[in-house]
Write a protein that holds these residues in place. Structure first.
Motif, mmCIF file in Angstrom:
data_model
loop_
_atom_site.group_PDB
_atom_site.id
_atom_site.type_symbol
_atom_site.label_atom_id
_atom_site.label_comp_id
_atom_site.label_asym_id
_atom_site.label_seq_id
_atom_site.Cartn_x
_atom_site.Cartn_y
_atom_site.Cartn_z
ATOM 1 N N LEU A 261 3.089 -0.951 -9.095
ATOM 2 C CA LEU A 261 3.609 -1.973 -8.185
ATOM 3 C C LEU A 261 3.484 -1.607 -6.710
ATOM 4 O O LEU A 261 3.388 -2.498 -5.865
ATOM 5 N N ASN A 262 3.508 -0.305 -6.396
ATOM 6 C CA ASN A 262 3.502 0.105 -4.983
ATOM 7 C C ASN A 262 2.367 -0.518 -4.169
ATOM 8 O O ASN A 262 2.617 -1.099 -3.107
ATOM 9 N N PRO A 263 1.096 -0.437 -4.633
ATOM 10 C CA PRO A 263 0.036 -1.070 -3.826
ATOM 11 C C PRO A 263 0.190 -2.582 -3.735
ATOM 12 O O PRO A 263 -0.143 -3.179 -2.711
ATOM 13 N N LEU A 264 0.718 -3.214 -4.797
ATOM 14 C CA LEU A 264 0.934 -4.664 -4.768
ATOM 15 C C LEU A 264 2.050 -5.022 -3.794
ATOM 16 O O LEU A 264 1.924 -5.959 -2.999
ATOM 17 N N ILE A 265 3.137 -4.248 -3.838
ATOM 18 C CA ILE A 265 4.280 -4.493 -2.944
ATOM 19 C C ILE A 265 3.849 -4.352 -1.487
ATOM 20 O O ILE A 265 4.141 -5.208 -0.650
ATOM 21 N N TYR A 266 3.120 -3.264 -1.188
ATOM 22 C CA TYR A 266 2.759 -2.983 0.209
ATOM 23 C C TYR A 266 1.608 -3.843 0.716
ATOM 24 O O TYR A 266 1.448 -4.004 1.922
ATOM 25 N N SER A 267 0.788 -4.379 -0.190
ATOM 26 C CA SER A 267 -0.335 -5.201 0.274
ATOM 27 C C SER A 267 0.018 -6.684 0.322
ATOM 28 O O SER A 267 -0.255 -7.355 1.313
ATOM 29 N N LEU A 268 0.661 -7.189 -0.734
ATOM 30 C CA LEU A 268 0.979 -8.626 -0.778
ATOM 31 C C LEU A 268 2.031 -9.024 0.258
ATOM 32 O O LEU A 268 2.087 -10.166 0.693
ATOM 33 N N ARG A 269 2.887 -8.062 0.623
ATOM 34 C CA ARG A 269 3.946 -8.351 1.595
ATOM 35 C C ARG A 269 3.602 -7.835 2.994
ATOM 36 O O ARG A 269 4.469 -7.795 3.863
ATOM 37 N N ASN A 270 2.349 -7.444 3.195
ATOM 38 C CA ASN A 270 1.975 -6.813 4.460
ATOM 39 C C ASN A 270 0.800 -7.553 5.106
ATOM 40 O O ASN A 270 -0.294 -7.614 4.546
ATOM 41 N N LYS A 271 1.064 -8.115 6.273
ATOM 42 C CA LYS A 271 0.056 -8.932 6.977
ATOM 43 C C LYS A 271 -1.156 -8.108 7.377
ATOM 44 O O LYS A 271 -2.304 -8.547 7.216
ATOM 45 N N ASP A 272 -0.939 -6.888 7.900
ATOM 46 C CA ASP A 272 -2.049 -6.038 8.356
ATOM 47 C C ASP A 272 -3.000 -5.700 7.209
ATOM 48 O O ASP A 272 -4.221 -5.709 7.383
#
Length: 316
Positions: A287-298
């Motif tokens: 989940l970590n890459p999904l959490i940080y990518s899907l919720r991260n504009k940059d």
């Protein structure tokens, strides 16, 4: 290797009991955890590559995220292939040396993740509470030193636990009630006193959960106070959005890890602990890459630019 040679253990191999012994669940669980492993590998490797090739992501926040993805990638690979073998075979045998090696690397990456998540909370504190000092406080050199300190803590914790485990003698019982070589299931098999090991678990695990949890809590108290002082609604929501991904990852990791290691150690609690440990050993790294990518504009912007570049190269 010398330490292993001196250990007078009568057991030369262990059998990993796995997640469940119900035959009808083996195949569905194999495909489920294979999919989790593939998503974990692709997600974390993709995030590592994305951060590496996009210069505007070369900031402290993404430097630490790069290392978090590296840790997740490595420690999933320490035990998942063996876990999948357990679903596919009747007996999942692991040698004594293999078990101690797996224990060491598993602990090394898990403890490193504790402190990397702590470092990311500190970085958010600096960025939100002291933005003018951010470039000085979180310089490239400082980030490198802090990251080395994270891996040093992981190495120290893993060495202590594995060193004391090597001193134990294992006689006849060799079935580990887990899908990996972990501290508490191994202690249950020892035919010599485990008192010192139990004290070490309480001290080292206590330190590795208490210090990061306390640091994260203090960081987010100051962050919350700073956010509440932001007058702009847009600025406030942006600050909350930046921190929410990290809070989700922290809650998932520390909640399940605390349940596993500090709720000791009847068979019933070990069976519950196996299920609980899935969240920080399998679900968290996925989940970590999904959490940080899907919720991260940059990250989404960087991904879009990278995909456009790839498409243009394919066209020309």
């Amino acid at each position: 290797m010398r330490m292993l040679a001196r250990n007078d253990s009568l057991v030369t191999e262990f059998i990993l009991a796995g997640l469940t012994d119900l035959p009808e669940l083996q195949q569905p669980l194999f495909y489920l955890f294979l999919m989790i492993y593939i998503v974990t590998m692709v997600g974390n490797l993709g995030l590592i590559v994305l951060i590496g090739i996009n210069s505007h992501l070369h900031t402290p926040m993404y430097y630490f995220l790069f290392n978090l993805s590296f840790i997740d990638l490595c420690y999933s690979s320490v035990f998942t292939p063996k876990m999948l073998m357990n679903f596919a075979s009747k007996k999942n045998i692991i040698s004594y040396i293999g078990c101690m090696t797996q224990l060491f690397f598993f602990l090394f990456f898990v403890i490193s993740e504790c402190y990397m998540l702590t470092l990311m909370a500190y970085d958010r504190y600096v960025a939100i509470c002291n933005p003018l000092l951010c470039k000085v406080t979180m310089s490239h050199e400082m980030c490198s030193v802090l990251t080395l300190a994270v891996y040093a803590m992981g190495f120290a914790g893993a060495t202590v636990h594995t060193g004391y485990m090597l001193k134990l003698t294992f006689c006849n019982a060799n079935i580990i009630n887990h899908y990996l070589c972990d501290i508490l299931p191994l202690l249950q098999l020892s035919c010599t006193s485990t008192y010192v090991n139990e004290v070490v678990v309480l001290i080292v695990v206590g330190i590795n959960i208490t210090i990061p949890s306390f640091t994260i809590l203090i960081s987010y108290i100051f962050i919350l106070i700073s956010i509440l002082h932001i007058r702009s609604t847009q600025g406030r929501s942006k600050a909350f959005s930046t921190c929410s991904s990290h809070i989700i990852a922290i809650s998932l990791f520390f909640g399940s890890a605390t349940f596993m290691y500090l709720k000791y150690s009847s068979r019933e609690s070990m069976d519950q602990g196996k299920v609980s440990s899935i969240f920080y050993t399998n679900v968290g790294p996925m989940l970590n890459p999904l959490i940080y990518s899907l919720r991260n504009k940059d990250v989404k912007v960087a991904l879009r630019k990278t995909l456009i570049k790839i498409q243009r190269r394919n066209i020309f």
